[in-house]
Design an enzyme around this catalytic site. Structure first.
Site, PDB file in Angstrom:
ATOM      1  N   ASN A   1     -10.095  -0.375   0.158  1.00  5.81           N
ATOM      2  CA  ASN A   1      -8.638  -0.252   0.160  1.00  5.81           C
ATOM      3  C   ASN A   1      -8.106  -0.820  -1.159  1.00  5.81           C
ATOM      4  OD1 ASN A   1      -5.888  -0.676   0.490  1.00  5.81           O
ATOM      5  ND2 ASN A   1      -6.044  -1.354   2.618  1.00  5.81           N
TER       6      ASN A   1
ATOM      7  N   HIS B   1      -3.253   6.974   2.631  1.00 11.56           N
ATOM      8  CA  HIS B   1      -3.663   5.668   2.105  1.00 11.56           C
ATOM      9  C   HIS B   1      -5.047   5.334   2.660  1.00 11.56           C
ATOM     10  CE1 HIS B   1      -4.055   1.559   1.166  1.00 11.56           C
ATOM     11  NE2 HIS B   1      -3.783   1.115   2.365  1.00 11.56           N
TER      12      HIS B   1
ATOM     13  N   CYS C   1       0.817  -1.227   0.000  1.00 12.34           N
ATOM     14  CA  CYS C   1       0.000   0.000   0.000  1.00 12.34           C
ATOM     15  C   CYS C   1       0.844   1.268   0.000  1.00 12.34           C
ATOM     16  CB  CYS C   1      -0.958  -0.005   1.178  1.00 12.34           C
ATOM     17  SG  CYS C   1      -1.977  -1.472   1.241  1.00 12.34           S
TER      18      CYS C   1
HETATM   19  C1  LIG Z   1     -10.325  -5.672  10.035  1.00 14.40           C
HETATM   20  C2  LIG Z   1     -10.984  -4.638  10.909  1.00 14.40           C
HETATM   21  C3  LIG Z   1     -12.041  -3.878  10.130  1.00 14.40           C
HETATM   22  C4  LIG Z   1     -11.661  -5.335  12.084  1.00 14.40           C
HETATM   23  O1  LIG Z   1     -12.284  -4.361  12.895  1.00 14.40           O
HETATM   24  P1  LIG Z   1     -12.046  -4.349  14.458  1.00 14.40           P
HETATM   25  O2  LIG Z   1     -12.887  -3.275  15.012  1.00 14.40           O
HETATM   26  O3  LIG Z   1     -10.551  -4.260  14.694  1.00 14.40           O
HETATM   27  O4  LIG Z   1     -12.600  -5.724  14.894  1.00 14.40           O
HETATM   28  P2  LIG Z   1     -11.901  -6.810  15.795  1.00 14.40           P
HETATM   29  O5  LIG Z   1     -10.778  -7.455  15.047  1.00 14.40           O
HETATM   30  O6  LIG Z   1     -11.604  -6.175  17.124  1.00 14.40           O
HETATM   31  O7  LIG Z   1     -13.072  -7.835  15.953  1.00 14.40           O
HETATM   32  C5  LIG Z   1     -14.255  -7.546  16.684  1.00 14.40           C
HETATM   33  C6  LIG Z   1     -15.255  -8.638  16.401  1.00 14.40           C
HETATM   34  O8  LIG Z   1     -15.817  -8.460  15.092  1.00 14.40           O
HETATM   35  C7  LIG Z   1     -15.729  -9.674  14.379  1.00 14.40           C
HETATM   36  N1  LIG Z   1     -15.613  -9.401  12.947  1.00 14.40           N
HETATM   37  C8  LIG Z   1     -14.480  -9.328  12.180  1.00 14.40           C
HETATM   38  N2  LIG Z   1     -14.822  -9.052  10.914  1.00 14.40           N
HETATM   39  C9  LIG Z   1     -16.166  -8.940  10.879  1.00 14.40           C
HETATM   40  C10 LIG Z   1     -17.099  -8.674   9.861  1.00 14.40           C
HETATM   41  N3  LIG Z   1     -16.728  -8.446   8.585  1.00 14.40           N
HETATM   42  N4  LIG Z   1     -18.423  -8.620  10.188  1.00 14.40           N
HETATM   43  C11 LIG Z   1     -18.846  -8.830  11.423  1.00 14.40           C
HETATM   44  N5  LIG Z   1     -18.002  -9.109  12.449  1.00 14.40           N
HETATM   45  C12 LIG Z   1     -16.685  -9.162  12.185  1.00 14.40           C
HETATM   46  C13 LIG Z   1     -14.531 -10.373  14.953  1.00 14.40           C
HETATM   47  O9  LIG Z   1     -14.594 -11.761  14.696  1.00 14.40           O
HETATM   48  C14 LIG Z   1     -14.653 -10.057  16.434  1.00 14.40           C
HETATM   49  O10 LIG Z   1     -15.593 -10.905  16.998  1.00 14.40           O
HETATM   50  P3  LIG Z   1     -15.348 -11.452  18.496  1.00 14.40           P
HETATM   51  O11 LIG Z   1     -15.357 -10.222  19.367  1.00 14.40           O
HETATM   52  O12 LIG Z   1     -16.526 -12.339  18.693  1.00 14.40           O
HETATM   53  O13 LIG Z   1     -14.051 -12.165  18.456  1.00 14.40           O
HETATM   54  C15 LIG Z   1      -9.925  -3.632  11.482  1.00 14.40           C
HETATM   55  O14 LIG Z   1      -9.106  -4.286  12.432  1.00 14.40           O
HETATM   56  C16 LIG Z   1      -9.053  -3.036  10.434  1.00 14.40           C
HETATM   57  O15 LIG Z   1      -9.524  -2.348   9.534  1.00 14.40           O
HETATM   58  N6  LIG Z   1      -7.717  -3.244  10.536  1.00 14.40           N
HETATM   59  C17 LIG Z   1      -6.777  -2.698   9.629  1.00 14.40           C
HETATM   60  C18 LIG Z   1      -6.770  -3.491   8.357  1.00 14.40           C
HETATM   61  C19 LIG Z   1      -6.055  -2.804   7.235  1.00 14.40           C
HETATM   62  O16 LIG Z   1      -6.168  -1.619   7.063  1.00 14.40           O
HETATM   63  N7  LIG Z   1      -5.293  -3.582   6.446  1.00 14.40           N
HETATM   64  C20 LIG Z   1      -4.588  -3.098   5.336  1.00 14.40           C
HETATM   65  C21 LIG Z   1      -3.426  -2.278   5.757  1.00 14.40           C
HETATM   66  S1  LIG Z   1      -2.660  -1.531   4.402  1.00 14.40           S
END
Ligand SMILES: CC(C)(COP(=O)(O)OP(=O)(O)OC[C@H]1O[C@@H](n2cnc3c(N)ncnc32)[C@H](O)[C@@H]1OP(=O)(O)O)[C@@H](O)C(=O)NCCC(=O)NCCS
Length: 331
Positions: free
Chosen positions: A288, A258, A116
């Site tokens: 993204n 980004h 990215c």
């Molecule tokens: C992936 C992302 C959206 C997850 O959101 P989050 O708020 O961090 O969520 P968490 O990982 O804390 O998970 C919370 C809960 O939601 C759940 N969950 C994850 N994805 C889900 C989805 N698409 N729909 C519903 N629930 C979801 C998880 O399983 C977890 O459940 P649990 O509490 O029962 O274990 C977030 O972490 C993110 O955007 N991270 C950065 C990713 C990124 O930018 N990557 C590229 C970098 S260049």
């Protein structure tokens, strides 16, 4: 930063394929819902390349627009850099495919792999070739077809990524032109590489039935860890760019980060003490798009007449590697 010459952004272009994957489409594939995705990511839809489209096809469309915007033809180009992690194939490079398709001369063309952060890495490389006086017109493209690298059974990753390409023509500026690339600062922390990987298909884990059965040909991500690192690193990159140029944050007209997650970008704005209204957001429409994200967000903002000539723009990127970087420029 030293050098005989300075670079300017001579033209920009972007391309979003026609196909769209909405949150409602994803609701049908995994256990998730539109509201959760919007609240946690800000993303409403992502674009999807047609079956016949590969990375170079998207790059071609964006490049044609950028060349037109710059008033140049492919014959004027001295170098082509394609930043991507989803090139047409491992070899030859997507940049070579693009060079031929554009009808450019037999100029240097290569792919750049910085995930990215690829576009800011590419801009920095282009800027160095201009500063030394070696080249005059360089095409830098960020292009991705990420939907083919995503597992639509993994709800944490499949909600995030989309397909797009964005292109800039970076040209040698006239001596008195105030609109130039002022600085670039690039970083990588390979020790955190396992937070975001695509393990299969390389020399460590060549393709096999086992790789396919285990889904190792798809991206794997530790989302929460990535989130924390992204906020910290992007904020550092913003501070570093301003400090190096002795510029105050209120002087910056637009921050083009980004487009990873709206909550990441809002946190960066908060820690950087930068008004949210001056941050470019396009991820609700694109998701993204990795290396394409900054040039696409930038070009859409130019089309909307938000970003205008003469303004001071800060680009900040973060990605797998973990890579990061900034570019400060007057457009
Ligand atoms: C992936 C992302 C959206 C997850 O959101 P989050 O708020 O961090 O969520 P968490 O990982 O804390 O998970 C919370 C809960 O939601 C759940 N969950 C994850 N994805 C889900 C989805 N698409 N729909 C519903 N629930 C979801 C998880 O399983 C977890 O459940 P649990 O509490 O029962 O274990 C977030 O972490 C993110 O955007 N991270 C950065 C990713 C990124 O930018 N990557 C590229 C970098 S260049």
């Amino acid at each position: 930063m030293s050098g005989i010459y300075r670079s300017r952004v001579a033209g920009t272009g972007s391309y979003l394929p026609e196909g769209v994957i909405t949150n409602f489409d994803i609701e049908k594939m995994v256990e998730t819902n539109n509201q959760w995705i919007i609240e946690r990511t800000g993303i409403e839809r992502r674009h999807k390349a047609a079956p016949h489209e590969a990375c170079s096809d998207l790059c071609y469309e964006a490049s044609i627009k950028a060349l037109k915007d710059a008033g140049l033809t492919a014959q004027d180009l001295d170098l082509i850099i394609v930043s991507t992690v989803s090139g047409d194939q491992v070899m030859p490079s997507t940049a070579c495919v693009l060079q031929h398709r554009l009808g450019a001369r037999h100029i240097m063309a290569f792919d750049l792999s910085a995930a990215c952060s690829g576009f800011v890495y590419g801009l920095s490389v282009a800027d160095q070739f201009i500063r030394t006086g070696m080249y005059k017109n360089i095409l830098v493209v960020g292009g991705e077809v990420l939907h083919r690298l995503v597992n639509y059974k993994d709800r944490e990753t499949c909600i995030l990524f989309g397909d797009a390409a964005g292109a800039w023509i970076v040209s040698r500026a006239e001596a008195n032109d105030p609109n130039t690339i002022m600085s670039s600062h690039l970083h990588a922390d390979g020790g955190l590489g396992d937070l975001f990987v695509l393990p299969g298909g390389g020399s460590r884990m060549p393709f096999s039935q086992e790789v396919l059965d285990s889904g190792n040909h798809y991206v794997k991500m530790k989302g929460r860890e990535i989130f924390k690192n992204a906020v910290r690193t992007l904020t550092q990159c913003c501070h570093e760019a301003l400090a190096a140029n002795n510029v105050k944050s209120h002087e910056v007209d637009w921050l083009v980060p980004h487009q990873a997650n709206v909550r990441i970008l809002e946190s960066v704005a908060e820690y950087f003490e930068f008004p949210k209204e001056k941050v470019i957001f396009s991820l609700q429409e694109t998701g993204n798009t990795s290396a394409a994200s900054i040039p696409v967000a930038f070009d859409l903002a130019v089309q909307e007449k938000k970003i205008q000539r003469g303004q001071l723009i800060l680009l900040a990127a973060f990605g797998a590697g973990l890579t990061s970087g900034s570019v400060l420029l007057r457009f």
